[in-house]
Write a protein that holds these residues in place. Structure first.
Motif, short mmCIF file in Angstrom:
data_model
loop_
_atom_site.label_atom_id
_atom_site.label_comp_id
_atom_site.label_asym_id
_atom_site.label_seq_id
_atom_site.Cartn_x
_atom_site.Cartn_y
_atom_site.Cartn_z
N PRO A 1 0.81 -1.23 0.00
CA PRO A 1 0.00 0.00 0.00
C PRO A 1 0.84 1.27 0.00
N ALA A 2 1.95 1.27 0.71
CA ALA A 2 2.83 2.45 0.71
C ALA A 2 3.48 2.64 -0.65
N LEU A 3 3.78 1.53 -1.36
CA LEU A 3 4.32 1.66 -2.71
C LEU A 3 3.29 2.25 -3.65
N GLU A 4 2.03 1.84 -3.51
CA GLU A 4 0.97 2.38 -4.35
C GLU A 4 0.74 3.87 -4.08
N GLU A 5 0.83 4.27 -2.83
CA GLU A 5 0.64 5.68 -2.49
C GLU A 5 1.81 6.55 -2.92
N GLY A 6 2.96 5.94 -3.12
CA GLY A 6 4.13 6.72 -3.48
C GLY A 6 4.93 7.22 -2.30
N THR A 7 4.57 6.79 -1.08
CA THR A 7 5.32 7.22 0.11
C THR A 7 6.49 6.28 0.41
N ALA A 8 6.66 5.24 -0.39
CA ALA A 8 7.78 4.30 -0.19
C ALA A 8 8.20 3.76 -1.55
N GLN A 9 9.47 3.44 -1.68
CA GLN A 9 10.03 2.83 -2.88
C GLN A 9 10.94 1.68 -2.47
N VAL A 10 11.04 0.71 -3.37
CA VAL A 10 11.98 -0.40 -3.17
C VAL A 10 12.93 -0.42 -4.34
N TRP A 11 14.22 -0.37 -4.04
CA TRP A 11 15.28 -0.48 -5.05
C TRP A 11 15.93 -1.85 -4.88
N GLY A 12 16.00 -2.63 -5.95
CA GLY A 12 16.47 -4.00 -5.85
C GLY A 12 17.79 -4.23 -6.54
N ILE A 13 18.66 -5.03 -5.90
CA ILE A 13 19.93 -5.47 -6.48
C ILE A 13 19.97 -6.99 -6.37
N ASP A 14 20.03 -7.66 -7.53
CA ASP A 14 19.91 -9.12 -7.56
C ASP A 14 21.02 -9.70 -8.44
N PRO A 15 22.23 -9.90 -7.89
CA PRO A 15 23.33 -10.42 -8.70
C PRO A 15 23.05 -11.82 -9.25
N LYS A 16 22.27 -12.63 -8.53
CA LYS A 16 21.99 -13.99 -9.00
C LYS A 16 20.93 -14.01 -10.10
N ARG A 17 20.19 -12.91 -10.26
CA ARG A 17 19.13 -12.80 -11.27
C ARG A 17 18.05 -13.86 -11.09
N MET A 18 17.83 -14.30 -9.88
CA MET A 18 16.84 -15.35 -9.63
C MET A 18 15.77 -14.93 -8.63
N GLU A 19 16.19 -14.38 -7.49
CA GLU A 19 15.24 -14.12 -6.41
C GLU A 19 14.37 -12.90 -6.69
N LEU A 20 15.00 -11.75 -6.90
CA LEU A 20 14.24 -10.51 -7.05
C LEU A 20 13.73 -10.30 -8.48
N ALA A 21 14.37 -10.94 -9.44
CA ALA A 21 13.96 -10.74 -10.83
C ALA A 21 12.54 -11.21 -11.09
N TYR A 22 12.04 -12.11 -10.26
CA TYR A 22 10.70 -12.64 -10.46
C TYR A 22 9.63 -11.56 -10.28
N GLY A 23 9.91 -10.57 -9.45
CA GLY A 23 8.96 -9.49 -9.24
C GLY A 23 9.57 -8.14 -9.59
N ARG A 24 10.26 -8.10 -10.70
CA ARG A 24 11.02 -6.90 -11.07
C ARG A 24 10.12 -5.67 -11.19
N GLU A 25 8.86 -5.85 -11.58
CA GLU A 25 7.97 -4.72 -11.77
C GLU A 25 7.69 -3.96 -10.48
N LEU A 26 7.99 -4.57 -9.33
CA LEU A 26 7.72 -3.92 -8.05
C LEU A 26 8.79 -2.92 -7.65
N PHE A 27 9.94 -2.92 -8.36
CA PHE A 27 11.07 -2.11 -7.92
C PHE A 27 11.13 -0.81 -8.72
N ALA A 28 11.30 0.29 -8.00
CA ALA A 28 11.46 1.58 -8.66
C ALA A 28 12.79 1.64 -9.41
N ARG A 29 13.81 0.98 -8.88
CA ARG A 29 15.10 0.87 -9.55
C ARG A 29 15.60 -0.55 -9.36
#
Length: 476
Positions: free
Chosen positions: A266-294
């Motif tokens: 909900p905070a991401l939808e409101e714009g009061t929070a952002q998540v920046w992701g770094i995934d060197p393995k390209r496995m864990e976070l890449a599955y939900g890449r659309e959720l990350f602002a960067r």
């Protein structure tokens, strides 16, 4: 003429103690008169009879009622009383089950376990655990004051012996848990020479946790991500701190990461929070890449993202200087969560030394300056050794999932954590997501389990919300 002593004759002289020999003092034995012994027994009997109604009011009242009924009404009256009590108990149990359990069930269980489990094994367990004190050939034991029960655990209240400290029990929680056949033990300090030992009767974290519902109004300082051992929700603090997650492959690091991101939706939808992701393995976070602002998935772009976070943090700190000391999430200045999966790739394993140096400098700057202006680093790691990750102490809150070695527990959670019951190296392989958490505000580790977020849940999250995720080139 003086006679010379014969050669070889024994010289007779008094035997004197050498300085190394101490003088042994013994307590004299005094015969106690029989009248004193008899008076002592009478005094103990009188004291027991006087204090019995105050220490066991329910038992004394019940016994008195049964005896009076039998004396005045005979066997028929006693049977009628039993029928009335059974009826009242049944109605009470069916009408107010919570009150019945609190007033009857748990009290009877506490009385039974007090006699059969704790009082029976108290002395041998404490002596073997090294919690019994000796003075002048006498042994002194901490005294059990009371035992209380609920649906999950037993709570043994203990009075300490003068000269001992609660830390003595904190350093023996493993021995106490095994001695009383409990999954774990936790020490709570009530006051001077007064502690409570908490013994769970069964492992409340043995069953996997399904995905938690998304909160309507998320609190970034208390995000629900799982369950604690005492049955209460495990709420993870992100705003105002940094969190390090350490665990071997398959220990459940992804459950913690995705549960925290899910609770922030909900905070991401409101714009009061952002998540920046770094995934060197390209496995864990890449599955939900659309959720990350960067987002970044290689060494150079990851370092660029970290340095961009440092620049944004310093720009915000410059604006706050002399005007405000704490951060409130807004659309203008959102809370930024930087998620680093397998941070060791940037700090130890990357082949480019310059990338490793820049990554360490950026992470150190973020973790040392970022939390007061709304930046948080949530890092996941497999190997906690210093040569792999020498920035562990810059993370105030730490989570230890299943680890390979006992020595790694203290590396992650701090010195003395294993003595206080954090047995992360003994977590079963069939319990992914189970961990020990040590917060900045408390030295005592807490056993928890993170909820499992499946691939379908991540897909639904990504479809329901899509952040504006620039490419790796745009990050720099």
């Amino acid at each position: 003429m003086m006679r010379q002593p014969k050669v070889g004759a024994a010289q007779s002289s008094p035997t004197l103690p050498t300085p190394a020999q101490g003088v042994r003092w013994t307590t004299p034995i005094v015969e106690t008169p029989g009248i004193v012994v008899l008076g002592s027994w009478i005094w103990r009997l009188v004291r027991l009879l006087v204090l019995l109604p105050f220490r066991f009011p329910v038992m004394v009242a019940s016994t008195t009622l049964v005896a009076a009924c039998w004396w005045y009404l005979g066997g028929e009256g006693l049977a009628a009383l039993a029928g009335v009590l059974a009826t009242v108990s049944l109605v009470w149990w069916r009408t107010w089950p919570d009150s019945y359990r609190y007033c009857v069930t748990w009290r009877l269980l506490a009385w039974w376990r007090h006699l059969v489990v704790y009082r029976r094994h108290w002395q041998p367990v404490l002596v073997i655990a090294g919690l019994a004190e000796s003075y002048q050939e006498r042994r002194y034991l901490p005294r059990i004051r009371s035992v209380a029960c609920n649906a999950r655990a037993d709570y043994v209240r203990v009075s300490l012996v003068a000269g001992t400290a609660p830390t003595d029990f904190e350093h023996r929680v493993v021995e106490l848990a095994h001695g009383f056949a409990a999954p774990s033990c936790r020490v709570t300090v009530n006051g001077p020479r007064d502690i409570t030992l908490e013994f769970p009767r069964h492992d409340t974290l043995a069953e996997p946790l399904d995905t938690l519902p998304v909160p309507e109004n998320p609190d970034l300082s208390a995000l629900p991500v799982g369950k604690r051992e005492d049955g209460t929700p495990w709420k993870l603090r992100l705003h105002g701190t940094h969190v390090l997650i350490v665990g071997v492959t398959g220990a459940g690091k992804g459950s913690v990461l995705w549960s925290a991101i899910r609770a922030m939706l909900p905070a991401l939808e409101e714009g009061t929070a952002q998540v920046w992701g770094i995934d060197p393995k390209r496995m864990e976070l890449a599955y939900g890449r659309e959720l990350f602002a960067r987002y970044a998935d290689d060494g150079e772009s990851a370092v660029n993202l970290l340095e961009h976070a440092v620049a944004s943090m310093q720009e915000r700190a410059e604006r706050y200087a002399g005007r405000q000391r704490s951060h409130t999430p807004t659309k203008t200045d959102p809370f930024v969560l930087v998620v680093l999966d397998e941070v060791a790739f940037l700090t130890a394993y990357h082949p480019d030394r310059d990338v490793r140096r820049r990554a360490e400098n950026a992470i150190a700057t973020l973790t040392s300056q970022g939390r007061s202006v709304g930046f948080c680093v949530l890092a996941a790691l497999q190997d906690p050794r210093k040569e792999v990750m020498n920035l562990r102490n810059l993370f105030p809150d730490k989570i230890a999932l299943r680890l390979d070695e006992a020595s790694q527990v203290d590396m992650v959670l701090g010195e003395g954590a294993r003595e206080r019951g954090a047995e992360a190296h003994l977590i079963d392989t069939t319990l992914p997501g189970v961990a020990y958490v040590r917060l900045e505000t408390s030295p005592s580790p807490v056993r928890v389990r993170a909820a499992f977020v499946s691939d379908d849940d991540i897909t639904a999250m990504a479809n329901g919300y899509s952040a504006d995720s620039p490419s790796a080139e745009e990050v720099g």
